[in-house]
Design an enzyme around this catalytic site. Structure first.
Site: not given
Ligand code: ZN
Ligand code: COA
Length: 387
Positions: A11, A165, A295
């Site tokens: 992919e 998909t 922070h």
């Molecule tokens: Zn895919």
């Protein structure tokens, strides 16, 4: 226990412009194996001779993860995959009415074809793990998905992959992966079928990871991911984030070594030509860096005041960035890292200069911090005159 299927090499190569040489594929696969993925989907052999060559090399390496190939629902693609010696085969075919019309196929004919191809692969390689994917499963008529999946399993498929998909699903709505996987498992169980369920989640709505976790909570036991979330369009689930969350928050990860992720990401980023975004979760440069004074003042005592994932889990350390958002505690902490005592007004003067640099759009690293200290120590009167 969940299995991770990494498809960076299949992919991931569907990212426009991304193509890895065979030796780079081998190096990536080695690191994926070290990290602890279970399956490496190495390519679709029908695409090029080079992909077939790389898959053959990968499959011959004896790596711990199974090496997998993609195949259309046709014997030719299966033959090409088996010739590469793979141990995992993913066969896909759509079951939406519109796409079947494009293919000039009726649903029964499509199902016959899927079953025939799965059986063909099973007969040739009894020890092969076979996955059937109804493409675009989540937008397909549910009954079509169940009918195709059932026949695929009866023909020998071990895994049914729920493919989102187009990144269509949204957690917590009737269109959720949780509901889809639950309903599919129930429907198959009512037919005495219990394949493993995989989820393949695309990121078109930025929800790929959320949907994958939704599927996992519903019983999916294989999750697809890629390094950097590479893949078609907006890509897929990011591997590092997925594994970190599963390990830290869901008690998964026996046998995983997530400290190898930075090396893996550096390698893939370099050869994909796609840098890891600085603010990317887990592997981004800033993922464990504290900047704002409030922070950092707390994080220097305990980073977990402003982090919910420990940096060490993924081979990182918590750091502090100095810029115009810094406070005197940030500066004192960084001065201590270079062995300088910030007392006597030094930390305050350094902070003034750090804020000047920060406003020009830069951060001050520890080397530059040393230069600032030296310039103040070399010209103490200039510094004093300003206060
Ligand atoms: Zn895919
Ligand atoms: N099962 C069987 N056939 C399928 C299919 C499936 N799941 N999905 C598509 N097809 C068919 C199409 O109908 C079309 O065939 P047709 O022209 O006879 O109708 C063909 O596969 C795809 O069209 P095209 O790309 O124009 O064909 P091609 O022969 O030139 O190339 C590939 C085929 C696979 C080599 C080429 O598309 C490629 O390199 N693709 C990259 C990988 C890819 O597409 N991956 C998608 C993963 S979901």
């Amino acid at each position: 226990m969940v299995s991770i299927l990494d498809t960076t090499l299949r992919e991931g190569e569907q990212t426009p412009g991304v193509c890895f040489d065979a030796h780079i594929k081998l190096a990536i696969a080695g690191l994926l194996s070290d990290v602890g993925v279970d399956v490496i989907e190495g390519g679709h052999p029908a695409v090029t001779e080079e992909i077939r060559g790389a898959l053959t090399l990968l499959a011959s390496r004896g790596l711990r993860p199974r090496i997998g190939a993609h195949a259309r629902s046709m014997e030719r693609d299966v033959d090409l995959a088996l010739e590469c010696g793979v141990q995992f085969l993913g066969v896909f075919y759509c079951v939406t009415d519109e796409r079947l019309r494009d293919h000039q196929q009726s649903l029964p004919a499509a199902i016959d074809r899927i079953a025939r191809v799965v059986r063909y692969a099973r007969e040739r390689r009894p020890d092969l793990v076979i996955r059937y994917t109804p493409e675009d499963a989540v937008r397909s008529p549910f009954d079509n998905v169940v009918a195709a999946a059932s026949e695929a399993v009866r023909a020998g498929a071990d895994v049914i992959s729920v493919a989102d998909t187009t990144g269509y699903l949204i957690p917590g709505t009737p269109r959720s992966m949780y509901d889809f996987v639950s309903r599919l498992r129930e429907a198959l169980a009512s037919r005495d079928l219990a394949p493993k369920i995989a989820v393949h989640c695309h990121n078109d709505r930025g929800l790929a990871l959320a949907n994958a976790l939704d599927g996992y909570r519903a019983g999916a036991r294989i999750i697809d991911a890629t390094v950097l979330g590479l893949g078609e369009r907006a890509g897929l689930v990011d591997l590092a984030t997925l594994m970190a969350v599963l390990a830290h928050d869901f008690g998964e990860g026996a046998g995983w070594d997530l400290t190898r992720l930075p090396e893996l990401y550096a390698l893939v980023a370099r050869y994909a030509g796609i840098a890891v975004p600085e603010h990317f979760p887990v592997t981004g440069r800033n993922a464990f860096t504290h900047c704002a004074g409030i922070h950092t003042q707390a994080a220097t005592k305990n980073p977990l005041h402003y982090q919910s994932l420990p940096a060490e889990l993924v081979g990182r350390t918590s750091t502090i960035a100095l810029d115009h958002m810094s406070g005197v505690s940030s500066v004192r902490h960084c001065l201590s890292l270079i062995g300088v005592d910030g007392g006597g007004g030094l930390a305050e003067e350094v902070l003034r200069r750090v804020k000047e640099v920060g406003q020009s759009g830069r951060t001050v690293d520890l080397v530059e911090l040393g230069y600032i200290v030296r310039s103040i120590q070399d010209h103490p009167l200039a510094a004093a005159g300003r206060t």
